[in-house]
Scaffold this motif. Structure first.
Motif, PDB file in Angstrom:
ATOM      1  N   LEU A   1      -6.680   2.130  -1.721  1.00 13.20           N
ATOM      2  CA  LEU A   1      -7.718   2.416  -2.701  1.00 13.20           C
ATOM      3  C   LEU A   1      -7.112   2.763  -4.057  1.00 13.20           C
ATOM      4  O   LEU A   1      -7.611   2.328  -5.104  1.00 13.20           O
ATOM      5  CB  LEU A   1      -8.600   3.561  -2.212  1.00 13.20           C
ATOM      6  N   ALA A   2      -6.033   3.535  -4.054  1.00 11.14           N
ATOM      7  CA  ALA A   2      -5.384   3.904  -5.308  1.00 11.14           C
ATOM      8  C   ALA A   2      -4.844   2.665  -6.023  1.00 11.14           C
ATOM      9  O   ALA A   2      -4.970   2.537  -7.250  1.00 11.14           O
ATOM     10  CB  ALA A   2      -4.253   4.891  -5.042  1.00 11.14           C
TER      11      ALA A   2
ATOM     12  N   ALA B   1       0.748  -0.973   1.041  1.00 14.08           N
ATOM     13  CA  ALA B   1      -0.718  -0.943   1.044  1.00 14.08           C
ATOM     14  C   ALA B   1      -1.259  -0.861  -0.378  1.00 14.08           C
ATOM     15  O   ALA B   1      -2.247  -1.527  -0.723  1.00 14.08           O
ATOM     16  CB  ALA B   1      -1.220   0.230   1.878  1.00 14.08           C
ATOM     17  N   ALA B   2      -0.617  -0.066  -1.224  1.00 19.38           N
ATOM     18  CA  ALA B   2      -1.053   0.041  -2.622  1.00 19.38           C
ATOM     19  C   ALA B   2      -0.890  -1.289  -3.335  1.00 19.38           C
ATOM     20  O   ALA B   2      -1.758  -1.694  -4.123  1.00 19.38           O
ATOM     21  CB  ALA B   2      -0.247   1.130  -3.332  1.00 19.38           C
ATOM     22  N   ALA B   3       0.208  -1.991  -3.066  1.00 19.17           N
ATOM     23  CA  ALA B   3       0.410  -3.308  -3.664  1.00 19.17           C
ATOM     24  C   ALA B   3      -0.691  -4.265  -3.232  1.00 19.17           C
ATOM     25  O   ALA B   3      -1.237  -5.022  -4.045  1.00 19.17           O
ATOM     26  CB  ALA B   3       1.780  -3.859  -3.274  1.00 19.17           C
TER      27      ALA B   3
ATOM     28  N   THR C   1      -1.080  -3.417   6.423  1.00 20.32           N
ATOM     29  CA  THR C   1      -1.039  -2.987   5.024  1.00 20.32           C
ATOM     30  C   THR C   1      -1.837  -3.926   4.123  1.00 20.32           C
ATOM     31  O   THR C   1      -1.907  -3.704   2.915  1.00 20.32           O
ATOM     32  CB  THR C   1       0.411  -2.949   4.507  1.00 20.32           C
ATOM     33  N   THR C   2      -2.460  -4.958   4.705  1.00 17.47           N
ATOM     34  CA  THR C   2      -3.255  -5.888   3.896  1.00 17.47           C
ATOM     35  C   THR C   2      -4.708  -5.962   4.350  1.00 17.47           C
ATOM     36  O   THR C   2      -5.543  -6.479   3.622  1.00 17.47           O
ATOM     37  CB  THR C   2      -2.661  -7.311   3.945  1.00 17.47           C
TER      38      THR C   2
ATOM     39  N   VAL D   1      -3.332   7.847   5.021  1.00 14.84           N
ATOM     40  CA  VAL D   1      -2.444   7.733   3.860  1.00 14.84           C
ATOM     41  C   VAL D   1      -2.390   6.293   3.373  1.00 14.84           C
ATOM     42  O   VAL D   1      -2.473   6.025   2.167  1.00 14.84           O
ATOM     43  CB  VAL D   1      -1.031   8.243   4.208  1.00 14.84           C
ATOM     44  N   ARG D   2      -2.281   5.342   4.307  1.00 16.23           N
ATOM     45  CA  ARG D   2      -2.244   3.929   3.915  1.00 16.23           C
ATOM     46  C   ARG D   2      -3.560   3.512   3.275  1.00 16.23           C
ATOM     47  O   ARG D   2      -3.577   2.778   2.283  1.00 16.23           O
ATOM     48  CB  ARG D   2      -1.955   3.031   5.125  1.00 16.23           C
TER      49      ARG D   2
END
Length: 230
Positions: A188-189, A19-21, A160-161, A182-183
């Protein structure tokens, strides 16, 4: 017991890393590649419609490239992710099998993201001209691979996208939505980090996505090695 616990820890981290990616990729695509998204196709459909409806078909070009890359990737990779090899491991969290095809799709995604990172650095963080269209196409294919892999992962996967449905579920059921939260926080991070890097060290802004995706793949493979073959 120890092996199962390690596998569960890996599973918990895999999806937030992906998700961060995705958050980082979409932030960079929007900021520097024509104000489009690489993974959020609903947004691209609206941007495409705006371009067509406003009488500026040129504004529809990049959304169309992103949509085409994502759609082609999901269609082609979706079947392979489900059928490309037998079950490799069982998710420690849900017991659902991840096939070898899922790992291959994620590995190809990492390769594509790394290629974009190298190209981005060579352009010193300021891709222009036709290069932007090529990069958005490659990034959209990568996000399509990630989406297809998560679909193929079954119950052990999760979006996750794209997160509209995830956010809606979280708002309607906050108590049961911790993994989704969390995802979403990871998304956002990733976006914040990519935007900050693009501002302060633009040449390196595309480095986090392949590293994050590679970390997710490594953890997933580590979980696989700890679980007995089905």
């Amino acid at each position: 017991m120890l092996k199962t616990c390690a596998a569960r820890m890996s599973d918990v981290a895999v999806l937030p890393l992906l998700a961060a990616a995705a958050g980082a990729v979409d932030a960079l695509a929007f900021i520097a590649l024509g104000h489009v998204f690489a993974g959020v196709m609903t947004g691209n459909l609206i941007l495409l419609a705006i371009g067509l409806g406003s009488g500026s078909p040129g504004d529809a070009a990049f959304p169309l490239v992103a949509l085409a890359g994502f759609a082609l990737s999901v269609v082609v990779a979706g079947r392979f992710c489900r059928t490309g090899g037998g079950p490799r491991t069982k998710s420690g969290a849900t017991g659902a099998a991840w096939s070898d095809g899922v790992f291959v799709c994620l590995a190809v995604e990492v390769t594509l993201l790394a290629a974009v990172g190298v190209t981005w650095a060579a352009a010193e963080g300021h891709p222009d001209g036709d290069g932007r269209a090529v990069l958005i196409a490659v990034l959209s294919v990568a996000m399509g691979l990630q989406t297809a892999a998560m679909f193929a992962a079954g119950p052990s996967g999760a979006p996750t996208t794209y997160f509209t449905g995830t956010l809606s579920s979280l708002l309607t059921d906050p108590a049961g939505g911790r993994p989704a939260a969390v995802r979403l926080a990871a998304l956002l991070a990733g976006a914040v980090g990519a935007a900050a890097l693009r501002t302060w060290v633009p040449a390196w802004a595309a480095l986090p996505p392949p590293l994050l995706a590679a970390g997710a793949l490594a953890l997933a493979l580590s979980a696989a090695s700890r679980e007995p073959e089905p």
